[in-house]
Design a protein around this motif. Structure first.
Motif, PDB file in Angstrom:
ATOM      1  N   PRO A 208      34.811  37.801  42.328  1.00 57.16           N
ATOM      2  CA  PRO A 208      33.701  38.151  43.027  1.00 57.16           C
ATOM      3  C   PRO A 208      32.464  37.312  42.510  1.00 57.16           C
ATOM      4  CG  PRO A 208      34.803  40.282  42.381  1.00 57.16           C
ATOM      5  CD  PRO A 208      35.685  38.917  41.819  1.00 57.16           C
ATOM      6  N   ARG A 209      31.668  37.054  43.344  1.00 58.22           N
ATOM      7  CA  ARG A 209      30.566  36.051  42.885  1.00 58.22           C
ATOM      8  C   ARG A 209      29.308  36.586  43.579  1.00 58.22           C
ATOM      9  NH1 ARG A 209      30.522  29.427  44.083  1.00 58.22           N
ATOM     10  NH2 ARG A 209      28.710  28.843  42.666  1.00 58.22           N
ATOM     11  N   LEU A 210      28.214  36.523  42.574  1.00 56.65           N
ATOM     12  CA  LEU A 210      26.947  37.346  43.065  1.00 56.65           C
ATOM     13  C   LEU A 210      26.138  36.461  43.759  1.00 56.65           C
ATOM     14  CD1 LEU A 210      26.458  39.025  39.635  1.00 56.65           C
ATOM     15  CD2 LEU A 210      27.407  40.121  41.759  1.00 56.65           C
ATOM     16  N   LYS A 211      25.197  36.790  44.403  1.00 55.99           N
ATOM     17  CA  LYS A 211      24.105  36.028  45.253  1.00 55.99           C
ATOM     18  C   LYS A 211      23.714  35.122  44.302  1.00 55.99           C
ATOM     19  CE  LYS A 211      22.048  39.121  48.421  1.00 55.99           C
ATOM     20  NZ  LYS A 211      21.256  40.290  48.336  1.00 55.99           N
ATOM     21  N   ASP A 212      23.370  34.943  43.000  1.00 51.24           N
ATOM     22  CA  ASP A 212      22.640  34.049  42.333  1.00 51.24           C
ATOM     23  C   ASP A 212      23.548  32.909  41.940  1.00 51.24           C
ATOM     24  OD1 ASP A 212      24.244  35.124  40.345  1.00 51.24           O
ATOM     25  OD2 ASP A 212      22.644  35.738  39.070  1.00 51.24           O
ATOM     26  N   GLY A 213      24.836  33.014  42.332  1.00 45.47           N
ATOM     27  CA  GLY A 213      26.065  32.059  41.940  1.00 45.47           C
ATOM     28  C   GLY A 213      26.953  32.285  40.958  1.00 45.47           C
ATOM     29  N   SER A 214      26.408  33.084  40.119  1.00 40.78           N
ATOM     30  CA  SER A 214      27.293  33.523  38.936  1.00 40.78           C
ATOM     31  C   SER A 214      28.464  34.288  39.471  1.00 40.78           C
ATOM     32  CB  SER A 214      26.384  34.225  37.743  1.00 40.78           C
ATOM     33  OG  SER A 214      26.327  35.388  38.164  1.00 40.78           O
ATOM     34  N   PHE A 215      29.649  34.346  38.461  1.00 38.54           N
ATOM     35  CA  PHE A 215      30.661  35.213  38.749  1.00 38.54           C
ATOM     36  C   PHE A 215      30.410  36.587  38.067  1.00 38.54           C
ATOM     37  CE2 PHE A 215      32.514  30.958  39.708  1.00 38.54           C
ATOM     38  CZ  PHE A 215      33.200  31.255  40.795  1.00 38.54           C
ATOM     39  N   ARG A 216      30.848  37.577  38.694  1.00 37.00           N
ATOM     40  CA  ARG A 216      30.543  38.755  38.248  1.00 37.00           C
ATOM     41  C   ARG A 216      31.241  39.001  36.988  1.00 37.00           C
ATOM     42  NH1 ARG A 216      31.600  44.020  42.184  1.00 37.00           N
ATOM     43  NH2 ARG A 216      33.747  43.878  41.465  1.00 37.00           N
ATOM     44  N   LYS A 217      30.565  39.722  36.132  1.00 29.16           N
ATOM     45  CA  LYS A 217      31.171  39.970  34.677  1.00 29.16           C
ATOM     46  C   LYS A 217      32.323  40.844  34.884  1.00 29.16           C
ATOM     47  CE  LYS A 217      27.862  37.948  31.963  1.00 29.16           C
ATOM     48  NZ  LYS A 217      27.006  37.347  33.041  1.00 29.16           N
ATOM     49  N   ASP A 218      31.967  42.030  35.255  1.00 26.41           N
ATOM     50  CA  ASP A 218      33.134  43.080  35.292  1.00 26.41           C
ATOM     51  C   ASP A 218      34.198  42.718  36.115  1.00 26.41           C
ATOM     52  OD1 ASP A 218      34.380  45.612  35.630  1.00 26.41           O
ATOM     53  OD2 ASP A 218      33.133  46.266  37.321  1.00 26.41           O
ATOM     54  N   PHE A 219      35.382  42.490  35.421  1.00 32.89           N
ATOM     55  CA  PHE A 219      36.624  41.728  36.474  1.00 32.89           C
ATOM     56  C   PHE A 219      37.725  42.262  35.975  1.00 32.89           C
ATOM     57  CE2 PHE A 219      39.133  38.046  37.234  1.00 32.89           C
ATOM     58  CZ  PHE A 219      39.380  38.171  38.825  1.00 32.89           C
ATOM     59  N   ASP A 220      38.763  42.921  36.744  1.00 30.89           N
ATOM     60  CA  ASP A 220      40.107  43.077  36.240  1.00 30.89           C
ATOM     61  C   ASP A 220      41.039  42.332  37.499  1.00 30.89           C
ATOM     62  OD1 ASP A 220      42.577  44.318  35.912  1.00 30.89           O
ATOM     63  OD2 ASP A 220      41.647  46.527  35.776  1.00 30.89           O
ATOM     64  N   VAL A 221      41.928  41.522  36.825  1.00 33.27           N
ATOM     65  CA  VAL A 221      42.740  40.878  37.793  1.00 33.27           C
ATOM     66  C   VAL A 221      43.720  41.694  38.456  1.00 33.27           C
ATOM     67  CG1 VAL A 221      42.520  38.563  36.743  1.00 33.27           C
ATOM     68  CG2 VAL A 221      44.195  39.718  35.934  1.00 33.27           C
ATOM     69  N   LEU A 222      43.956  42.824  37.946  1.00 31.43           N
ATOM     70  CA  LEU A 222      45.141  43.488  38.302  1.00 31.43           C
ATOM     71  C   LEU A 222      44.310  44.623  39.471  1.00 31.43           C
ATOM     72  CD1 LEU A 222      47.636  43.996  35.504  1.00 31.43           C
ATOM     73  CD2 LEU A 222      47.865  42.695  37.710  1.00 31.43           C
ATOM     74  N   SER A 223      42.976  44.809  39.355  1.00 36.38           N
ATOM     75  CA  SER A 223      42.401  45.914  39.898  1.00 36.38           C
ATOM     76  C   SER A 223      42.148  45.506  41.501  1.00 36.38           C
ATOM     77  CB  SER A 223      41.230  46.520  39.295  1.00 36.38           C
ATOM     78  OG  SER A 223      40.618  47.437  40.102  1.00 36.38           O
ATOM     79  N   THR A 224      42.459  46.461  42.172  1.00 35.11           N
ATOM     80  CA  THR A 224      41.659  46.361  43.729  1.00 35.11           C
ATOM     81  C   THR A 224      40.668  46.988  44.074  1.00 35.11           C
ATOM     82  OG1 THR A 224      43.254  48.133  44.313  1.00 35.11           O
ATOM     83  CG2 THR A 224      44.393  45.864  44.200  1.00 35.11           C
ATOM     84  N   ASN A 225      40.276  47.867  42.740  1.00 34.07           N
ATOM     85  CA  ASN A 225      39.059  48.641  43.412  1.00 34.07           C
ATOM     86  C   ASN A 225      37.797  48.393  42.923  1.00 34.07           C
ATOM     87  OD1 ASN A 225      38.156  51.303  44.010  1.00 34.07           O
ATOM     88  ND2 ASN A 225      38.628  52.219  41.639  1.00 34.07           N
TER      89      ASN A 225
END
Lengths: 762, 762
Positions: free
Chosen positions: B540-557
């Motif tokens: 997931p990428r934010l409006k400002d172009g950065s990728f979201r910090k909170d990230f779990d490759v296995l989670s779909t939630n």
């Protein structure tokens, strides 16, 4: 006391017209405001003659029920408008005229400026919602034109209508936040569950289509619409007020509330937003159809292609002028207002129920095409068979025949194989008793107004009167009366069936079907089976043949009657007054009975327990506000004291009608009260539709000329007529003395001149 | 463990057919019961190919919600039937096949004897209602034929169907109290408020018409019906179960509950009563229409004029034989059962959506006529664009073109000016993401299956992909990705849009519209914008172009995905695997990633938080039960280890499919799971619809012959194929070595012979 609001115009009219020149414009005499105060249940808005659209302000839209309990205040709002109210909620497109139960109020539009409000607010806290204060000082109500200032918003609203299109013209102040609200929740006699479904589609920035499906008095009804704006809106939005919204998939993919063009739900309100300049006119055309949104669009483009509001108004008012010109009277301005408003109220229903291409949704929920006739709906037949349809046989014979064709189409589509009882929008609500379509059909057959298949129509009458499962009809056929154990209105219904059966007999006789004539003439005498000679009244009778012991001639409560008591209903044998007089003990006792009716005092409990009757509609125990008495004042014509008919009908005219908002003593009932006025003011009345006779009363006009569709003119003159000179000394027809107390239909249709010689003494 | 219920028939089939003679009857291999246990969500009842009627037993009709709360048990009943249930509630006429959300279940019929019960009862207390116990021992489910004994009543029920008519044959015991119940309340995924309105008209003692209007997954849907009995009923009746019934006028005039022919309300059940002799067959034909009851009657009289149940069954089953014969395979009986049942499940949707005269109700709520094509509905496009429609381009090109014509009609009727996303009964439910109609259209254009106006179709694709207010699309167009702040499935949706845009580019290229090709080829690369090279995953990428910090490759939630996690979706660039491999760090790292997918253990929380996924549909972290992985096993074809595709797809075939009630590892999703089976069993798969390439896997049949509509035959042979010999040593096409890992569409359509040489070692 009457509200004197017409006084300025009265004076103006007098000074302009004085006498009645042949080409006097009759339109100003129509006062749609008559009957909007108290009990008349008329609406002041815009309608073309017999129009499918009745575009009118609603001053409140309170629900029929709240939390499952009946809300008695709703009765005032049968037509959406009450004269004493201080706010207008908006302008909706369908209204019944004068009914005692209601429905409709579809598609309420309201222009506003400022902060968007999507809730209508309440009368007590009008600023809480989008409704606006208004004043009668800024209100104009004419035939097919209505204007009012919405004071909260400084918006002038004007309305007119073609047969199928309502035309709004809103003059806005300058505003960055101008709105036109389309409220699909609102309606008359709304229940929580009355809105079955609504659907809206924003086709482009000036065109919106959709439908509203309701289950109210009309059980399964859908009205489609197409709505165009004279200029593009800047944006739009919606809110749903559904109790709950079912899961409709991934709606999160769109923001449904803003500029989303595809909306559906049970409770939906929309707003269309504009920026307006001072005095800018935003116009809306709103077409209806029972078939589809395409049908509505076709109606819109055919009937109102342009944006010239004044031209559409002129066209509609000219159509009214043509209708009003069918009877030109000489009378006081006040009487002209009463008379032409009666004509107006008589000629706004039944209502056209088909698209311009003949398409309409039938009782079988299928789309049909009316081939070779105009299809009508809004048949309040228990009321209107009495005088309205007979009036149509004189003044609107072509339309009346089309109305009968519409009834026959209903019959063909009916799962019960019955003619309409009370039908609206291709729905039968079975309101009241009897099967009075047969009276309308028989009246037309007997009077020779049959550009339809009369034998087929008679077959439909026979089938309808043979439906054994219909209210007590099986027992009636077997026993000659409905046993009191079976039906709460057993006497009333027996009497109505007997009269209707007589109508069938008359039609059969005219068509030479003598077996039907014989069988139904016998059924027509069934009224005798509920006559109790020991008390001299119609009386509930039990299965075993005995009369019910518990009996109160004044009560209407569980006594076998509705909207009237035994005292009234013991006079209900319109088809054979001489026999009724004989039953009643002869001329003298009958006259005493009639006299007592008009002079007695009713106990309070009568009003408490009787549906749809208030003191407004009553003279003594004579209930003019309800229809079963409408022939009663004319019954003196069969006695040795016909002058009492003359006296009574003039008294009723004065007491029950007047050119003011409270000028109707009871519900107009789709024109029946008005038709009584018209006949009575002209000096005769159809006591028993199904006969060709009009019984003479006392004309309240100085003269009248009836322009008939056959090109002939029937003229009435009432020499020396005045409020004092109500008695008829003699009558001539075409210069020859008329030595009977009735006129025949043929005599009217042949043209000619009827002269009443009036006097102050009987 | 699989339920061994087919064993006796297996043996029988083997003994009868042994090998596969050219004229072997393929019908017995169709086992509609496959997928009815656990997750398949298929139904066992009767349907003609692509039939508008799906007449099938419902074993429960529990509501989607009760008291406003979601009822998780309802998910089992997407197709109305669950193999483990012990009772049948009745037989209803419409069912989705294999969906993961649901609707329909219209018009439940149930024959009973004895005391009349109008309440369905519950599974726990079956005798409390009209439902009956049944056993699989007395149950037969074939293509277009279903039979079962209703044990509580000793009634045998048989079902078959034409395209638009369900045909019931009930064999009764002797009874003075035999009933056929018509339940208009019942439905699949019913809510309290789902029934908008129902209407029934008893036309005569053998014919009943009416409609049911619902608001469920299809928001505004009306199904009309016409129902005839093979013999007159003796009487009938009804009960309303409405929360409240609005005031409908003087209904007391009739007894609505008994023999009253004109019924309407929200919740209605009816019963038709008979006296039956032992073994007496009472038959019912039940036709549907989206237009009107007249449309249903027309369908009834056209498709099923007679009363010969066996003849109608024969006609329906012959139609299935014709469809099945399009692919004749040599394989084990079990594999034939899986294969032909897959063909069956692939060929029952989309469903025909028009009357025999071409009439149908459109998305705009207007009636339309399909001119020159068959109109279809039930477009589960997020699923079926992957393999089902590509399969149709080979085996059903004429139908596929008509399906595209149907999508274009939808587009023309759409208020949003968009092609269908997930459409049913002329309603858009917007289910899932992307605009995959464009993949179906591009696939047909690229493959030259365009008996429709291809340029107009491309315009519709462009318009659909330009609707800025649709889920994040405005931002996607502006930024090249959907910012995570805007949408919970921002990554998933960005990836799907990018693939769809590539499809548009391919169609444009084929049609020579190079400006469109250029623009959409650029959009097709947008998948790169959500690739985070620092972690090697889509993220997931934010409006400002950065990728979201909170990230779990296995989670779909809440991670920007749905029905899959970053691990899965980081493989979703079907249109450019080489570029994806490069992004992923090249061949070796990509293979490692793929390998890990099939072998890892998922934590429990994955199942708890992921919609529509259970352990049934999973191999490691590979989610076959949901579609975004369907191309994944074929991705090894772009690496140096294509034998892993061969190994994996054979493993998936065995693990996820089988000829038993629990033989589907996930929802069949309107045939997508089955289409994957068919392609994979034949040895190739359309990894990127919109290209003309089918990538090679490992055929699971010994041989197959595809009878094409152009008259040609494409033959596949898999020499030495077995469960062990899953590896492809070499491939020849028409005798020449095929030195690439894909086949083209033209090569198939030209006819010819593809030979795989199989081995036990890669």
């Amino acid at each position: 006391m009457r509200n004197p609001c017409f006084l300025p115009l009265l004076i103006l009219s007098l000074s302009v017209s004085g006498q009645t020149p042949a080409q006097e414009d009759l339109l100003p005499y129509v006062k749609p405001i008559i009957g909007t105060q108290r009990m008349g249940h008329t609406y002041p808005g815009a309608s073309a003659p017999f129009g499918a659209v009745q575009l009118s302000p609603d001053t409140d839209t309170i629900p029929y029920e709240q939390n499952g309990k009946y809300n008695p205040d709703v009765y005032k709002y049968c037509a959406g408008y009450q004269y004493d109210d201080k706010t207008i909620v908006g302008f909706s497109h369908t209204h019944f005229s004068g009914t005692g139960h209601s429905d409709l109020g579809d598609f309420l539009l309201m222009p506003t400026v400022g902060e968007l409000k999507l809730n209508p607010g309440t009368a007590a806290q009008s600023h809480s919602g989008f409704r606006s204060a208004f004043s009668h000082a800024t209100e104009t109500a004419e035939a097919d034109y209505y204007k009012v200032k919405l004071e909260d918003y400084n918006i002038w609203a004007e309305l007119t209508a073609t047969t199928r299109v309502g035309f709004h013209q809103y003059t806005f102040p300058a505003s960055d936040q101008a709105h036109i609200i389309l409220d699909l929740v609102s309606g008359i006699y709304n229940y929580d569950d009355k809105n079955v479904w609504t659907y809206v589609r924003v086709v482009n920035d000036t065109l919106v289509t959709g439908y509203r499906q309701t289950s109210g008095w009309a059980r399964t009804r859908t009205v489609y619409f197409a709505m165009t704006f004279s200029r593009p809106f800047n944006g739009y939005g919606s809110r749903k007020y559904d109790r709950r919204t079912a899961y409709h998939g991934f709606w999160g993919h769109f923001d449904e509330r803003h500029n989303f063009p595809d909306l559906a739900g049970r409770q939906l309100r929309m707003h269309f937003d504009f920026k307006t300049q001072e005095g800018e006119k935003v116009k809306v055309k709103f077409a209806l159809s029972s078939v589809s949104t395409d049908g509505a669009l076709l109606n819109l483009r055919t009937e109102a292609p342009g944006w010239d509001f004044d031209a559409v108004r002129r066209q509609g008012q000219d159509a009214w002028r043509k209708e009003l010109n069918k009877v030109r009277i000489d009378a006081s301005v006040a009487d002209k207002q009463s008379f032409y408003t009666s004509i107006y109220h008589a000629f706004i229903n039944p209502t056209v129920y088909m698209d311009v291409d003949g398409g309409y949704r039938g009782l079988d929920q299928l789309n049909h095409t009316a081939n070779g006739f105009v299809n009508y709906t809004t048949f309040s037949l228990w009321d209107t068979h009495r005088a309205l349809h007979p009036l149509f046989n004189i003044l609107q014979p072509a339309r009346n025949a089309d109305m009968i064709r519409s009834m026959l189409a209903h019959y063909e589509q009916s799962a019960e194989h019955m003619l309409p009882i009370w039908s609206n929008s291709a729905n039968e609500n079975w309101c009241m008793s009897g099967y009075h379509s047969v009276a309308v059909i028989a009246d037309a057959i007997v009077k020779g107004n049959t550009p339809f298949d009369a034998n087929k129509a008679l077959d439909a009458c026979i089938a309808t009167s043979s439906r054994r499962s219909f209210e007590g009809l099986g027992s009636y056929i077997d026993n000659g009366y409905i046993p009191a154990e079976e039906d709460g209105t057993s006497v009333f219904t027996t009497l109505e069936y007997a009269y209707d059966d007589w109508c069938i007999a008359q039609a059969a006789k005219k068509l030479g079907r003598m077996d039907v004539y014989a069988a139904y003439s016998k059924r027509a005498e069934n009224y005798k089976n509920v006559w109790d000679p020991s008390v001299g009244y119609m009386r509930p009778r039990l299965k075993d043949g005995s009369f019910r012991k518990d009996f109160d001639v004044l009560s209407t409560n569980g006594q076998g009657f509705i909207e009237g008591n035994a005292w009234n209903y013991s006079l209900y044998v319109p088809h054979d007054p001489p026999a009724l007089i004989a039953l009643s003990g002869g001329n003298k006792r009958f006259v005493q009975h009639l006299d007592s009716l008009f002079t007695m005092d009713l106990p309070d409990k009568f009003f408490a327990e009787t549906e749809d009757i208030t003191r407004d509609g009553i003279i003594g125990n004579y209930v003019h506000g309800n229809e079963p008495s409408h022939h009663v004042a004319y019954l003196y014509d069969w006695t040795d004291q016909p002058w009492k008919t003359q006296e009574r009908v003039r008294m009723i005219l004065r007491k029950q009608y007047g050119p003011a908002p409270d000028g109707l003593g009871g519900n107009d009932d789709c024109g029946q009260m008005s038709a009584w006025y018209i006949f009575t003011a002209l000096g005769f009345y159809p006591v028993a539709p199904g006969s060709d006779q009009y019984w003479l009363g006392s004309p309240a006009v100085n003269s009248a000329a009836l322009q008939l569709e056959n090109g002939k003119t029937f003229t009435i003159e009432a020499r020396d007529q005045s409020d004092k000179n109500v008695y008829v000394k003699r009558v001539t027809l075409n210069g020859q003395p008329l030595n009977r107390r009735y006129l025949t239909h043929q005599e009217i249709m042949d043209g000619g001149k009827l002269v009443f010689y009036m006097s102050g003494r009987h």
